[in-house]
Write an enzyme that holds these catalytic residues in place. Structure first.
Site, PDB file in Angstrom:
ATOM      1  N   ASP A  39       0.836  -1.203   0.000  1.00  0.00           N
ATOM      2  CA  ASP A  39       0.000   0.000   0.000  1.00  0.00           C
ATOM      3  C   ASP A  39       0.869   1.250   0.000  1.00  0.00           C
ATOM      4  OD1 ASP A  39       1.024  -0.428   2.549  1.00  0.00           O
ATOM      5  OD2 ASP A  39      -0.836  -0.003   3.604  1.00  0.00           O
ATOM      6  N   HIS A  44       3.203   6.296   0.997  1.00  0.00           N
ATOM      7  CA  HIS A  44       4.510   6.979   0.997  1.00  0.00           C
ATOM      8  C   HIS A  44       4.860   7.593  -0.348  1.00  0.00           C
ATOM      9  CE1 HIS A  44       5.906   4.046   4.428  1.00  0.00           C
ATOM     10  NE2 HIS A  44       5.041   4.948   4.851  1.00  0.00           N
ATOM     11  N   ASP A  48       9.205   4.785  -2.462  1.00  0.00           N
ATOM     12  CA  ASP A  48       9.505   3.494  -1.824  1.00  0.00           C
ATOM     13  C   ASP A  48       9.925   2.433  -2.849  1.00  0.00           C
ATOM     14  OD1 ASP A  48       9.026   4.475   0.688  1.00  0.00           O
ATOM     15  OD2 ASP A  48       7.422   3.069   1.195  1.00  0.00           O
ATOM     16  N   TYR A 165      -2.229   2.168  14.599  1.00  0.00           N
ATOM     17  CA  TYR A 165      -1.061   3.044  14.580  1.00  0.00           C
ATOM     18  C   TYR A 165      -1.290   4.284  15.436  1.00  0.00           C
ATOM     19  CZ  TYR A 165       1.208   0.469  10.741  1.00  0.00           C
ATOM     20  OH  TYR A 165       1.839  -0.486   9.982  1.00  0.00           O
ATOM     21  N   LYS A 199      -2.584  -5.298  13.588  1.00  0.00           N
ATOM     22  CA  LYS A 199      -1.235  -5.188  13.019  1.00  0.00           C
ATOM     23  C   LYS A 199      -0.514  -4.060  13.753  1.00  0.00           C
ATOM     24  CE  LYS A 199       0.815  -3.904   8.569  1.00  0.00           C
ATOM     25  NZ  LYS A 199       1.651  -2.774   8.935  1.00  0.00           N
TER      26      LYS A 199
END
Ligand code: FBP
Length: 307
Positions: A39, A44, A48, A165, A199
């Site tokens: 993803d 990003h 990447d 997160y 996660k």
């Protein structure tokens, strides 16, 4: 650390069927998942992919997922819709249903919905992924959005994997996004809101930032294995996947994988550490990690179903 047992989870038959494909029918095949998250193009940007220019083509990652025998690949809607059909049924899909770019500052992080559970069903997905920014000033909006997605997921019996997160300005004021305090709190928050799988990132113990942490976290410094074990405990019986982060050496990646498995995690979800290597190198280290995972006791009384 006892591993999560799929049979003991009170999930619907549909959710268990889909999770079985990820945890038993593909990947290491013994109740542990090795997942390839792709993803980053959205989260990003193309940067990447610069370390391995071939990886900009999603078919490269699909080939890695297939030849490396991954449990599943993660895509956002557009890439899934354009590329999954070439590998339909060969690589399980986890569809991300929200996402954002890294262009606006993270201080008010919020990841808007980009796809629906119905899209995931149409694409043949075995789970959806949702990024929840715990502690962000926009957390209220996030919780409301998550609740809508969660209700749709329950209706379709689609497992939700929450990228839990910690993020935003308040988290930075309290020791930052990588602290044990923040990640443990994010894990529990995801569970409280209805995640089926969580996660998480690996905590970092930064002496300067630790001074900002609430007690008792300000003096807690743990090994990687013990820190991950605490995250597994915080997730209260919900399976935990551990993230990779930025590119690291083979040995550091294997250490992270081993610490996660030893600590009771149910799987690994390494992105940049795989697609920023050549195909041969990525398959080779994936195989080493799979072998490591297969050496651990099974979490259920069987491996793959008989053909
Ligand atoms: P990596 O293994 O490359 O870190 O991927 C895991 C992941 O969660 C991706 O799914 C996501 O794009 C990225 O990390 C988010 O990282 P960050 O929160 O640091 O922007």
């Amino acid at each position: 650390m006892p591993r999560v047992n799929l049979d003991s989870l009170p999930y619907s038959t549909g959710k268990k069927t889909r999770l079985h494909r990820i945890l038993f029918d593909n990947g290491p095949g013994n109740g542990l998942a090795m997942i390839l998250p792709i993803d980053h193009g959205l989260e990003h940007g193309p940067v990447d992919f610069f370390a391995n220019p071939e990886s900009v083509d999603p078919r490269w990652e699909l080939r890695l997922a297939k030849e490396g025998e991954y449990s599943a690949i993660v895509f956002h809607y557009g890439v899934a819709e354009k590329y999954m059909h070439q590998f339909a049924g060969e690589v399980p899909l986890i569809l991300k249903v929200n996402g954002k770019t890294s262009i606006p500052p993270d201080l008010e992080a919020f990841s808007p919905q980009t796809a629906t559970v119905e899209d995931a069903v149409r694409l043949g997905a075995d789970a959806i992924g949702y990024t929840l920014y715990v502690g962000s000033p926009l957390q209220g909006e996030d919780f409301r959005q998550f609740q809508m997605v969660r209700r749709e997921a329950d209706r379709y019996s689609m497992p939700i994997i929450v990228w839990a997160y910690p993020r935003g300005k308040y988290i930075e004021e309290k020791g930052g996004r990588d602290s044990l305090y923040a990640i443990e709190y994010a894990a529990r928050t995801a569970v409280e809101l209805g995640a089926d799988v969580v996660k998480l990132n690996v905590p970092v113990f930064d002496a300067e930032k630790m001074k900002l942490l609430p007690k008792p976290y300000d003096t807690m410094r743990l090994s990687m294995r013990d820190a991950i074990a605490r995250l597994v405990t915080a997730a209260a019986g919900i399976p935990v996947l551990i993230s990779g982060g930025g590119r690291m050496s083979d040995q550091d990646l294997l250490d992270r994988a081993w610490a996660s498995i030893e600590a009771g995690a149910s799987g690994l979800i390494f992105g940049r550490n795989m697609f920023q290597r050549s195909l041969d190198e990525a398959i080779s280290i994936s195989n080493r990690i799979k072998e490591m995972m297969r050496q651990t006791p099974r979490s259920r009384g069987k491996t793959r179903r008989a053909a």
